[in-house]
Design a protein around this motif. Structure first.
Motif, PDB file in Angstrom:
ATOM      1  N   THR A  13       0.646  -1.189  -0.084  1.00 47.22           N
ATOM      2  CA  THR A  13       0.003  -0.131  -0.019  1.00 47.22           C
ATOM      3  C   THR A  13       0.911   1.327  -0.095  1.00 47.22           C
ATOM      4  O   THR A  13       0.470   2.180   0.426  1.00 47.22           O
ATOM      5  N   ALA A  14       2.047   1.031  -0.568  1.00 53.12           N
ATOM      6  CA  ALA A  14       2.925   2.392  -0.607  1.00 53.12           C
ATOM      7  C   ALA A  14       2.423   3.538  -1.682  1.00 53.12           C
ATOM      8  O   ALA A  14       2.707   4.721  -1.300  1.00 53.12           O
ATOM      9  N   HIS A  15       1.774   3.083  -2.665  1.00 52.47           N
ATOM     10  CA  HIS A  15       1.035   3.916  -3.397  1.00 52.47           C
ATOM     11  C   HIS A  15      -0.492   3.571  -3.969  1.00 52.47           C
ATOM     12  O   HIS A  15      -0.803   2.605  -3.360  1.00 52.47           O
ATOM     13  N   CYS A  16      -1.144   4.680  -4.275  1.00 53.06           N
ATOM     14  CA  CYS A  16      -2.711   4.325  -4.526  1.00 53.06           C
ATOM     15  C   CYS A  16      -3.122   3.581  -5.589  1.00 53.06           C
ATOM     16  O   CYS A  16      -2.065   3.520  -6.458  1.00 53.06           O
ATOM     17  N   GLY A  17      -4.070   3.072  -5.770  1.00 52.29           N
ATOM     18  CA  GLY A  17      -4.407   2.273  -7.078  1.00 52.29           C
ATOM     19  C   GLY A  17      -5.488   1.346  -6.525  1.00 52.29           C
ATOM     20  O   GLY A  17      -5.539   0.989  -5.377  1.00 52.29           O
ATOM     21  N   GLY A  18      -5.962   0.375  -7.609  1.00 50.90           N
ATOM     22  CA  GLY A  18      -6.824  -0.408  -7.398  1.00 50.90           C
ATOM     23  C   GLY A  18      -5.846  -1.828  -7.085  1.00 50.90           C
ATOM     24  O   GLY A  18      -5.271  -2.292  -8.256  1.00 50.90           O
ATOM     25  N   LEU A  19      -5.861  -2.383  -6.166  1.00 52.41           N
ATOM     26  CA  LEU A  19      -5.364  -3.914  -5.894  1.00 52.41           C
ATOM     27  C   LEU A  19      -6.012  -5.013  -6.567  1.00 52.41           C
ATOM     28  O   LEU A  19      -7.221  -5.099  -5.444  1.00 52.41           O
ATOM     29  N   THR A  20      -5.701  -5.638  -7.476  1.00 54.23           N
ATOM     30  CA  THR A  20      -6.845  -7.048  -8.052  1.00 54.23           C
ATOM     31  C   THR A  20      -5.847  -7.933  -7.261  1.00 54.23           C
ATOM     32  O   THR A  20      -4.869  -8.327  -7.678  1.00 54.23           O
ATOM     33  N   LEU A  21      -6.721  -8.713  -6.257  1.00 57.11           N
ATOM     34  CA  LEU A  21      -6.111  -9.784  -5.855  1.00 57.11           C
ATOM     35  C   LEU A  21      -6.655 -11.205  -6.154  1.00 57.11           C
ATOM     36  O   LEU A  21      -8.149 -11.250  -6.462  1.00 57.11           O
ATOM     37  N   THR A  22      -5.939 -12.154  -6.850  1.00 59.01           N
ATOM     38  CA  THR A  22      -6.541 -13.085  -7.457  1.00 59.01           C
ATOM     39  C   THR A  22      -5.681 -14.477  -6.687  1.00 59.01           C
ATOM     40  O   THR A  22      -4.510 -14.552  -6.432  1.00 59.01           O
ATOM     41  N   PRO A  23      -6.540 -15.498  -6.315  1.00 56.06           N
ATOM     42  CA  PRO A  23      -5.610 -16.776  -5.837  1.00 56.06           C
ATOM     43  C   PRO A  23      -5.034 -17.668  -6.914  1.00 56.06           C
ATOM     44  O   PRO A  23      -5.786 -17.744  -8.106  1.00 56.06           O
ATOM     45  N   VAL A  24      -3.882 -17.813  -6.748  1.00 58.89           N
ATOM     46  CA  VAL A  24      -3.032 -18.684  -7.951  1.00 58.89           C
ATOM     47  C   VAL A  24      -2.365 -19.749  -7.164  1.00 58.89           C
ATOM     48  O   VAL A  24      -2.119 -19.814  -5.955  1.00 58.89           O
ATOM     49  N   ARG A  25      -2.021 -20.826  -8.242  1.00 62.85           N
ATOM     50  CA  ARG A  25      -1.123 -21.964  -7.655  1.00 62.85           C
ATOM     51  C   ARG A  25      -2.091 -22.638  -6.557  1.00 62.85           C
ATOM     52  O   ARG A  25      -1.486 -23.078  -5.556  1.00 62.85           O
ATOM     53  N   VAL A  26      -3.296 -22.664  -6.652  1.00 65.17           N
ATOM     54  CA  VAL A  26      -4.330 -23.064  -5.538  1.00 65.17           C
ATOM     55  C   VAL A  26      -4.311 -24.646  -5.810  1.00 65.17           C
ATOM     56  O   VAL A  26      -4.816 -25.086  -6.980  1.00 65.17           O
ATOM     57  N   ARG A  27      -4.205 -25.361  -4.705  1.00 67.24           N
ATOM     58  CA  ARG A  27      -4.259 -26.946  -4.725  1.00 67.24           C
ATOM     59  C   ARG A  27      -5.038 -27.415  -3.617  1.00 67.24           C
ATOM     60  O   ARG A  27      -4.713 -26.846  -2.525  1.00 67.24           O
TER      61      ARG A  27
END
Length: 308
Positions: free
Chosen positions: A108-122
């Motif tokens: 969160t050092a800079h502004c913006g929209g953070l898109t969070l995506t689960p990856v490598r999910v097993r």
């Protein structure tokens, strides 16, 4: 999960050695149990493995500098099997990408929209020996708001005059008013009794409010991370400044999808406007400053220290 597989391999090896050294029914039963245990676990776990889903637990919005964590949360109607995964974080404005473990602090050092995506999910069986990959998982976007940046010179609104006056909807108090004859259905609290007594007719004092033209804020969703922090910080401060003055306005921004326009009439609509722009794709070439708009008052928000 590697430790569980190592433990099972050790158990299977011990069962084989025990059966080879002591070929009796006890060693045979232990060997059968060791060999069949993973298959039994897989059969019992398969319905849960097929229906399990991974979601991200994160706050709805953040401020720059906030220390907040995002976690992976498994969902299943049956007893939840063991699950593993990572979180891919992408800043919509800058394009930066991070790969985080569950429970790590978000950037969160800079502004913006953070898109969070689960990856490598097993998802694993209940013993943790067999796994399958989950491809359909929930994705969330968390806007990171900047701190408001106050303008060194507040905008001059003295030239923003009323073009006309119109009756105030619902009546009530207003600084200006005009007199007119009473009409059926009018509120009797607005009757001007002194003027009515002089004229012999019911005269009303009708509250009037100014009818102004378009107030417009423009900006380019482009630049370095520091410039974007400044632009959106100025947008936050200027929007709150106009709302405190009782003005409605419109925000037009040049993004990767073209010019986006959003009307602002209050705090709620302004928050939605800013959050939507924080999650927009950055603009390419050109500037909205080169476009002409019909507005009574217009302000371009730049990201440089010498811009205003």
């Amino acid at each position: 999960m590697a430790l569980r597989r190592l433990f099972y391999g050790l158990m299977l090896t011990v069962s084989l050695v025990f059966y080879g050294a002591y070929q009796q029914w006890v060693s045979f039963v232990l060997l059968i149990v060791a060999v069949g245990l993973p298959w039994l676990s897989l059969v019992l776990s398969l319905p849960a493995m097929m229906s399990a889903r991974m979601e991200i637990q994160a706050p709805p919005r953040l401020r720059t500098g906030d220390q907040c964590r995002a976690a992976l949360l498994g969902r299943c109607r049956l007893p939840l099997p063991p699950m593993r995964g990572r979180i891919r974080v992408r800043n919509c404005l800058t394009g930066q990408i991070w790969l985080l473990k569950s429970g790590r602090t978000l950037p969160t050092a800079h502004c913006g929209g953070l898109t969070l995506t689960p990856v490598r999910v097993r998802v694993y069986d209940y013993l943790g020996l067999v796994s399958r990959r989950l491809r359909k998982n929930g994705e969330v976007t968390v806007p990171v708001l900047p701190m408001p940046v106050e303008l060194a010179i507040p905008p001059d609104l003295s030239r923003y005059l009323a073009r006309a006056w119109r009756p105030k909807a619902g009546g009530g108090y207003a600084e200006n008013h005009e007199l007119r004859l009473y009409r059926p259905g009018d509120n009797l609290n607005q009757v001007h009794w002194k003027m009515s007594a002089k004229t012999g007719k019911l005269i009303l004092r009708e509250p009037m409010v100014p009818e102004r033209g378009l107030v417009l804020l423009t900006l380019d969703v482009a630049g370095t991370a520091e410039e974007l922090d400044t632009k959106f910080g100025r947008l936050l401060w200027l929007g709150e400044y106009l709302l405190e003055k009782g003005l409605t306005f419109e925000v037009r921004a040049l993004t990767g999808a073209g010019i986006e326009s959003r009307a602002v009439s209050g705090e709620a609509s302004f928050s939605k406007c800013v959050e939507a722009l924080l999650c927009a794709a950055p603009a390419g070439e050109g500037s909205i400053r080169d476009r002409e708009f019909r507005a009574s008052w217009q302000y371009y928000i730049g990201g440089g220290t010498d811009e205003a």
